[in-house]
Design a protein around this motif. Structure first.
Motif, PDB file in Angstrom:
ATOM      1  N   GLU A   1     -16.856  42.232  38.885  1.00 11.82           N
ATOM      2  CA  GLU A   1     -17.330  41.140  38.035  1.00 11.82           C
ATOM      3  C   GLU A   1     -16.100  40.612  37.311  1.00 11.82           C
ATOM      4  OE1 GLU A   1     -21.045  40.114  35.135  1.00 11.82           O
ATOM      5  OE2 GLU A   1     -20.198  42.127  35.034  1.00 11.82           O
ATOM      6  N   VAL A   2     -15.697  39.397  37.649  1.00 14.88           N
ATOM      7  CA  VAL A   2     -14.459  38.806  37.134  1.00 14.88           C
ATOM      8  C   VAL A   2     -14.804  37.833  36.037  1.00 14.88           C
ATOM      9  CG1 VAL A   2     -12.351  37.587  37.723  1.00 14.88           C
ATOM     10  CG2 VAL A   2     -13.453  39.041  39.435  1.00 14.88           C
ATOM     11  N   TYR A   3     -14.155  38.034  34.880  1.00 14.40           N
ATOM     12  CA  TYR A   3     -14.362  37.175  33.723  1.00 14.40           C
ATOM     13  C   TYR A   3     -13.040  36.463  33.432  1.00 14.40           C
ATOM     14  CZ  TYR A   3     -15.380  35.694  28.930  1.00 14.40           C
ATOM     15  OH  TYR A   3     -15.557  34.960  27.808  1.00 14.40           O
ATOM     16  N   GLY A   4     -13.057  35.141  33.498  1.00 15.46           N
ATOM     17  CA  GLY A   4     -11.850  34.349  33.217  1.00 15.46           C
ATOM     18  C   GLY A   4     -12.090  33.390  32.078  1.00 15.46           C
ATOM     19  N   ALA A   5     -11.094  33.278  31.207  1.00 16.50           N
ATOM     20  CA  ALA A   5     -11.241  32.395  30.045  1.00 16.50           C
ATOM     21  C   ALA A   5      -9.909  31.731  29.736  1.00 16.50           C
ATOM     22  CB  ALA A   5     -11.736  33.178  28.828  1.00 16.50           C
ATOM     23  N   PRO A   6      -9.934  30.460  29.343  1.00 16.13           N
ATOM     24  CA  PRO A   6      -8.694  29.786  28.924  1.00 16.13           C
ATOM     25  C   PRO A   6      -8.280  30.251  27.534  1.00 16.13           C
ATOM     26  CG  PRO A   6     -10.544  28.304  28.660  1.00 16.13           C
ATOM     27  CD  PRO A   6     -11.087  29.553  29.292  1.00 16.13           C
ATOM     28  N   ILE A   7      -6.985  30.283  27.294  1.00 16.94           N
ATOM     29  CA  ILE A   7      -6.453  30.654  25.981  1.00 16.94           C
ATOM     30  C   ILE A   7      -6.005  29.365  25.290  1.00 16.94           C
ATOM     31  CG2 ILE A   7      -4.754  32.028  24.730  1.00 16.94           C
ATOM     32  CD1 ILE A   7      -4.561  33.814  27.194  1.00 16.94           C
ATOM     33  N   ILE A   8      -6.733  28.967  24.259  1.00 14.01           N
ATOM     34  CA  ILE A   8      -6.452  27.731  23.535  1.00 14.01           C
ATOM     35  C   ILE A   8      -5.939  28.104  22.151  1.00 14.01           C
ATOM     36  CG2 ILE A   8      -7.339  25.516  22.771  1.00 14.01           C
ATOM     37  CD1 ILE A   8      -7.440  25.900  25.772  1.00 14.01           C
ATOM     38  N   GLY A   9      -4.728  27.633  21.815  1.00 15.59           N
ATOM     39  CA  GLY A   9      -4.135  27.927  20.516  1.00 15.59           C
ATOM     40  C   GLY A   9      -4.557  26.922  19.473  1.00 15.59           C
ATOM     41  N   THR A  10      -3.843  26.939  18.358  1.00 19.01           N
ATOM     42  CA  THR A  10      -4.114  25.970  17.294  1.00 19.01           C
ATOM     43  C   THR A  10      -3.775  24.561  17.768  1.00 19.01           C
ATOM     44  OG1 THR A  10      -1.895  26.354  16.406  1.00 19.01           O
ATOM     45  CG2 THR A  10      -3.712  27.653  15.478  1.00 19.01           C
ATOM     46  N   ASN A  11      -4.466  23.582  17.195  1.00 17.85           N
ATOM     47  CA  ASN A  11      -4.280  22.177  17.581  1.00 17.85           C
ATOM     48  C   ASN A  11      -4.566  21.958  19.061  1.00 17.85           C
ATOM     49  OD1 ASN A  11      -3.446  21.582  14.924  1.00 17.85           O
ATOM     50  ND2 ASN A  11      -1.340  22.161  15.412  1.00 17.85           N
ATOM     51  N   HIS A  12      -5.502  22.763  19.596  1.00 10.81           N
ATOM     52  CA  HIS A  12      -5.927  22.634  20.995  1.00 10.81           C
ATOM     53  C   HIS A  12      -4.754  22.755  21.957  1.00 10.81           C
ATOM     54  CE1 HIS A  12      -9.908  21.458  19.604  1.00 10.81           C
ATOM     55  NE2 HIS A  12      -9.311  20.620  18.763  1.00 10.81           N
ATOM     56  N   GLU A  13      -3.835  23.634  21.634  1.00 11.07           N
ATOM     57  CA  GLU A  13      -2.664  23.843  22.494  1.00 11.07           C
ATOM     58  C   GLU A  13      -3.012  24.822  23.611  1.00 11.07           C
ATOM     59  OE1 GLU A  13       1.945  25.524  22.189  1.00 11.07           O
ATOM     60  OE2 GLU A  13       0.614  25.524  20.431  1.00 11.07           O
TER      61      GLU A  13
END
Length: 587
Positions: A327-339
């Motif tokens: 079961e693969v879980y992938g997520a984007p890493i979004i920093g401050t100011n939508h970076e």
């Protein structure tokens, strides 16, 4: 650090020397001018006094001439008296030695000056001349010239300069000493602060400086120490958090991969390396589509890059010779100011869960099938009897015997299910006592000897010694060997042989149950301990087996801290070996 102190000290010395030299030149010139003015005033007064004396005297008087000689000696000066035409009327010729020609030239030069008072210095012979007019009977009668050697003036100048040099030198040494002391007082804390700052820049946050007086340098040292302490605390906290995070990432059971915003893999944890059997150098700092071997993972990463949303998928991936479920879980890493900073992938290995789920499905299907068969038989024969067959006594007896047989089979199946469920419970405990293993095996063989005789099977026991005392549950040990020996008899053809052998080794005691039956295929051996699994399903069912016996045996052997192994060859027979640890036996 010494360069800074040297530059500061050199600058201070340069300023002091410049000021002292300028001050010395100024004071020397002032003293020189003052002395010259004083000297001129003195000579002028002496000359005027001599001029007043001349008004009432005559050069023809020998006593007056002697008085002039005396005055010359007193003044340490050469006295020259000239008339208006410039003729020398009197000259003491003492105290000053100069050529007559040069002497006459100096006198002529003085006479040419129109001033009443005039002076000149003859540089070659270093002679000072001063001239004033004198009067007799109210008329200008001539000029009186006093000539003095200049060396007295130079001597005074030398004394003045020596005084200035010694005074200024002493002042220089005092100022230099005070300057060095003050410089050290202020530069030493700065140097120490600079050294500490350099150590902090190198990463040594334990460095500290001595806190001096409560002035600006002391405040600097104190502030630097506070800064170093804060940095040390921050670094310690950061290292602690990094250690915790590293420990968490490396020891988590799921595989984890971190991909940066450019698509390069930056982190691979230990679980991922172990699950996929990869070398970290083949992954780190490489683009994800070059590192990943599975197209499904590459498509998942590209989907996250394009949609920037979390994705969760189940995948069946081939790894070496196995196929594993993830079961693969992938997520984007979004920093401050939508970076955008990258992607994190987590791989949960659910292969065992899938296997358990499949086993559960198989178990339900098998139980349903095993229960359905006897129930269907009982129901069918009961309906047949109710339809009128019970009036036929022969058919009635036959049908009732079948119903009884199926009922016993159903009872055995339910009892095995209850036993297996009880054994698998976490709180299951054995009734431990001292048991003679040889005696247990003899009792089991006596119990099954009649069944073996019916099939003309030779059943025998071989033991190295008659006494094998061990700690175990008597009833459960009997259940283990009843199942094993019963299976051996059931799967051994007529006229075969079943042998039970007890063997003692260095660290364990082995019980072999060997038969000359049909044998088991090697690919089926790993599955024979599963519930309801049968090597020969038709024959097993006809023999009255439930398919749960070996599963029960495996759990009971493990409950006695042992294990069971199997060796078999199709057509040649099978050997089940129960391994008991030696520490379970009494010496």
């Amino acid at each position: 650090m010494n360069k800074f102190r040297s530059r500061l000290l050199f600058g201070l010395v340069s300023i002091i020397v410049s000021v002292l030299i300028g001050l010395g030149l100024l004071l020397g010139q002032l003293f020189k001018n003052f002395y010259m003015d004083t000297f001129n005033e003195r000579v002028e007064k002496e000359a005027k006094l001599l001029a007043l004396y001349m008004e009432s005297q005559s050069l023809e008087n020998e006593a007056f001439r002697q008085q002039l000689d005396t005055i010359s000696d007193t003044l340490s000066a050469r006295v020259i008296i000239l008339n208006d035409e410039g003729t020398i009327l009197f000259d003491t010729r003492k105290h000053v030695s100069i050529d007559d020609d040069d002497h006459e030239k100096m006198l002529k030069a003085l006479l040419k000056k129109e001033d009443d008072r005039s002076f000149m210095v003859e540089e070659e012979h270093e002679v000072y001349y001063y001239s004033v007019p004198f009067f007799q009977e109210g008329k200008k009668a001539g000029r009186i010239v006093l000539s003095l050697p200049v060396y007295s003036i130079q001597k005074v100048h030398e004394q003045i300069w020596m005084l200035l040099i010694s005074s200024l030198g002493t002042a220089f040494m005092i100022i230099l000493f005070l300057g060095i002391k003050i410089t050290n007082q202020y530069t030493k804390p700065i140097e120490e602060a600079t050294k500490v700052a350099m150590e902090l820049a190198k990463g040594n946050y334990k460095a500290r400086t001595y806190e001096h007086h409560l002035d600006e340098t002391g405040m600097l040292s104190q502030s630097l120490n506070v800064l170093a302490k804060n940095l040390q605390d921050m670094v310690r906290t950061q290292e602690m958090q990094q250690d915790r995070l590293r420990t968490l990432i490396e020891n988590m059971g799921s595989g984890l991969i971190l991909i940066d915003q450019r698509g390069y893999i930056n982190l691979v944890n230990r679980a991922y390396k172990e699950i996929f059997h990869i070398n970290p150098s083949d992954y780190l700092n490489r683009l994800y589509y070059e590192a990943f071997e599975h197209k499904e993972i590459i498509d998942l990463v590209e989907e996250i890059f394009m949609t920037e949303v979390k994705v969760r998928k189940q995948m069946l991936l081939p790894i070496d010779i196995e196929r594993k479920h993830f079961e693969v879980y992938g997520a984007p890493i979004i920093g401050t100011n939508h970076e955008w900073k990258g992607i994190i992938l987590v791989f949960h290995d659910i292969t065992e869960l899938k296997k358990l789920e499949q086993m559960r499905k198989d178990f339900v299907a098998n139980v349903s099938h095993e229960l359905k068969t006897p129930i269907t038989s009982i129901k069918g024969f009961a309906e047949t009897l109710l339809d009128g067959a019970m009036k036929d006594e022969q058919a009635l007896e036959y049908f009732l015997s079948i119903i009884l047989k199926e009922s016993e089979r159903l009872q055995n199946l339910i009892q095995d299910l209850l036993d297996l469920s009880k054994i698998e419970q976490q709180g299951f405990k054995l009734n431990i006592s001292v048991v003679n293993l040889t005696e247990v095996l003899q009792e089991v063989i006596v119990m099954l000897e009649a069944k073996a005789n019916d099939k003309e099977i030779k059943l025998e026991l071989e033991a190295e010694q008659k006494l094998f005392y061990m700690y175990g549950d008597l009833n459960r040990l009997k259940q283990i060997f009843i199942n094993l020996i019963n299976n051996a008899i059931a799967y051994t053809p007529k006229g075969g042989e079943v042998k039970v052998k007890v063997e003692s080794r260095d660290d364990e005691v082995l019980v072999h149950v060997q038969d000359t039956g049909i044998g088991i295929d090697q690919k089926e051996i790993p599955r024979i301990f599963e519930r309801f699994y049968r090597v020969d399903k038709a024959r097993s069912r006809n023999s009255g087996g439930t398919g749960l016996g070996l599963a029960i045996v495996k759990h009971l052997v493990e409950a006695h801290h042992g294990y069971i192994s199997v060796k078999s060859k199709v057509g040649s027979g099978t050997t089940f070996t129960v391994h008991f640890q030696k520490d379970a036996f009494q010496s």
